[in-house]
Write an enzyme that holds these catalytic residues in place. Structure first.
Site, PDB file in Angstrom:
ATOM      1  N   ASP A  43      -3.982 -13.142   3.528  1.00  0.00           N
ATOM      2  CA  ASP A  43      -5.094 -12.644   4.313  1.00  0.00           C
ATOM      3  C   ASP A  43      -6.279 -13.053   3.501  1.00  0.00           C
ATOM      4  O   ASP A  43      -7.309 -12.741   4.098  1.00  0.00           O
ATOM      5  CB  ASP A  43      -5.235 -11.138   4.517  1.00  0.00           C
ATOM      6  CG  ASP A  43      -4.568 -10.340   3.305  1.00  0.00           C
ATOM      7  OD1 ASP A  43      -4.689 -10.750   2.220  1.00  0.00           O
ATOM      8  OD2 ASP A  43      -4.189  -8.998   3.762  1.00  0.00           O
ATOM      9  N   HIS A  99       0.648  -1.012   0.063  1.00  0.00           N
ATOM     10  CA  HIS A  99      -0.072   0.028  -0.131  1.00  0.00           C
ATOM     11  C   HIS A  99       0.960   1.316   0.143  1.00  0.00           C
ATOM     12  O   HIS A  99       0.427   2.354  -0.218  1.00  0.00           O
ATOM     13  CB  HIS A  99      -0.948   0.022   1.209  1.00  0.00           C
ATOM     14  CG  HIS A  99      -1.910  -1.086   1.177  1.00  0.00           C
ATOM     15  ND1 HIS A  99      -2.925  -1.280   0.125  1.00  0.00           N
ATOM     16  CD2 HIS A  99      -2.336  -1.904   2.192  1.00  0.00           C
ATOM     17  CE1 HIS A  99      -3.698  -2.399   0.277  1.00  0.00           C
ATOM     18  NE2 HIS A  99      -3.216  -2.795   1.639  1.00  0.00           N
TER      19      HIS A  99
HETATM   20 ZN   LIG Z   1      -3.641  -7.644   2.811  1.00  0.00          ZN
END
Ligand SMILES: [Zn+2]
Length: 368
Positions: free
Chosen positions: A259, A138
């Site tokens: 995840d 990110h």
């Molecule tokens: Zn992630």
């Protein structure tokens, strides 16, 4: 097949109650029990230098990170992304661990460390896995974001490009869209970016038609909740295979986030460790076919410590050329939606045909 490894557990970068804390690696010690553990060659980690990370990030951001880390604890975005004393050093360690493996796989000696050891008589290792945190995908050029401080993978790709690599493909199967990585290579024709992620999840970007300037180079595959392992296998055959055949990269860089596992607390994509194993095998086969075997996995997310260790072990089994993971994981308890029409949309948008499993033999596609 030898597998090169680096470890940067970021012990000091931790915040109680935050999902991205040092406890994520608390079950990694179990990897020593793997029957193929002797195939893993652990390389020493040298922290990245400010000069190395400033190829990717703005100097002002780096200075701000360093200063805020010293003054921490502090939250620097709503994700929340945190800094504590030691976070800056941890971030440089993580980036350095990715750089170490990139150099080793590229066979270019680092100016900072010795040439990594080669197992006697064996072929040079072209496969690696950086077990590092904090994650990176990110983080953009000028801002840390979403638990990510430095973009470890982008720093590694930029290193390889500066050392003469002409085309790199990034495959990001973390369950979140890697908006930072994408931003960093938005206009870079040398770098392809593929992201699969749960639609609507943080940070909210990554729709199919979001990068019209970069068709066939920047590919988004948003998946519905509980997409399951069939999504991973279809994605590999219908999208990744034709894309890489067309893009012709020299090395694969994998943003390996786990995840998307069905038991992860942050997302609900319904994948299993067996599914991640099968995907890793596909990616390794693609690297063997188009990239002289060069493939580097770099850890991103994964927020259940025992599940994270299980998924890492499954990926390592694939890297060690095993036929199955050493540790059987639990199957997903959720039914899988039919996503063939969605994959067909992605395929059509990027004109990636011929797809392998969208043909009539599989029946008509329905929901997506
Ligand atoms: Zn992630």
């Amino acid at each position: 097949m030898p597998v090169l490894m680096t470890l940067a557990p970021a012990i000091r970068h931790t915040l109680q109650g935050h999902p991205e804390n040092a406890g994520r690696f608390s079950r990694m010690g179990r990897l020593e029990e793997l029957p193929f553990y002797s195939q893993l060659t652990w390389l020493p980690v040298t922290p990245a230098t400010p000069a190395e990370v400033s190829r990717t990030h703005a100097p002002a951001m780096l200075e701000s990170l360093r200063e805020a880390s010293q003054a921490g604890p502090v939250e620097i975005d709503p994700a929340p992304t945190y800094l504590v004393p030691g976070s800056w050093e941890a971030a440089l360690d993580a980036a350095g661990a990715a750089l170490t493996l990139t150099r080793a796989i590229r066979h270019t000696p680092s100016p900072l460390t010795e040439t990594p050891p080669r197992p006697g008589g064996e072929s040079p290792a072209t496969r690696g896995f950086a077990l590092i945190r904090p994650p990176g995908h990110h983080a953009g050029r000028a801002r840390p974001m979403g638990f990510c401080l430095l973009n470890n993978l982008a720093i590694a790709v930029n290193e390889a490009l500066s050392q003469g690599l002409s085309r790199a493909a990034i495959i990001d199967f973390d369950g979140h869209h890697g908006n930072g990585t994408e931003e960093l290579f938005w206009k870079d024709e040398r770098v392809g970016y593929f992201s699969s992620h749960q639609e609507g999840a943080y940070p909210g970007s990554g729709s199919i038609e979001e990068a019209p300037h970069a068709r066939q180079r920047i590919i988004h595959c948003p998946l519905p909740p509980r997409a399951g392992d069939q999504a991973l296998s279809r994605m590999a055959g219908d999208l990744l295979h034709p894309w890489l055949e067309r893009f012709q990269p020299e090395m694969l860089f994998i943003s390996a986030g786990f995840d998307g596992h069905w038991a992860d607390p942050l997302l609900s994509l319904g994948f299993t460790s067996q599914g991640f194993f099968e995907l890793a095998r596909e990616l390794i086969a693609m690297a063997d076919r188009w990239c002289q075997g060069r493939i580097l996995f770099i850890l991103e997310g994964g927020y259940s410590p025992p599940i994270l260790a299980e998924c890492v072990a499954a990926t390592l089994a694939a890297l060690a050329s095993l036929d199955q993971p050493a540790w059987p994981g639990q199957p997903s308890p959720y039914p899988e939606p039919d996503i063939r029409s969605r994959l067909a949309r992605v395929n059509a948008y990027h004109r990636l045909s011929p797809p392998s499993s969208l043909d009539a033999a599989n029946g008509p596609a329905k929901a997506g």
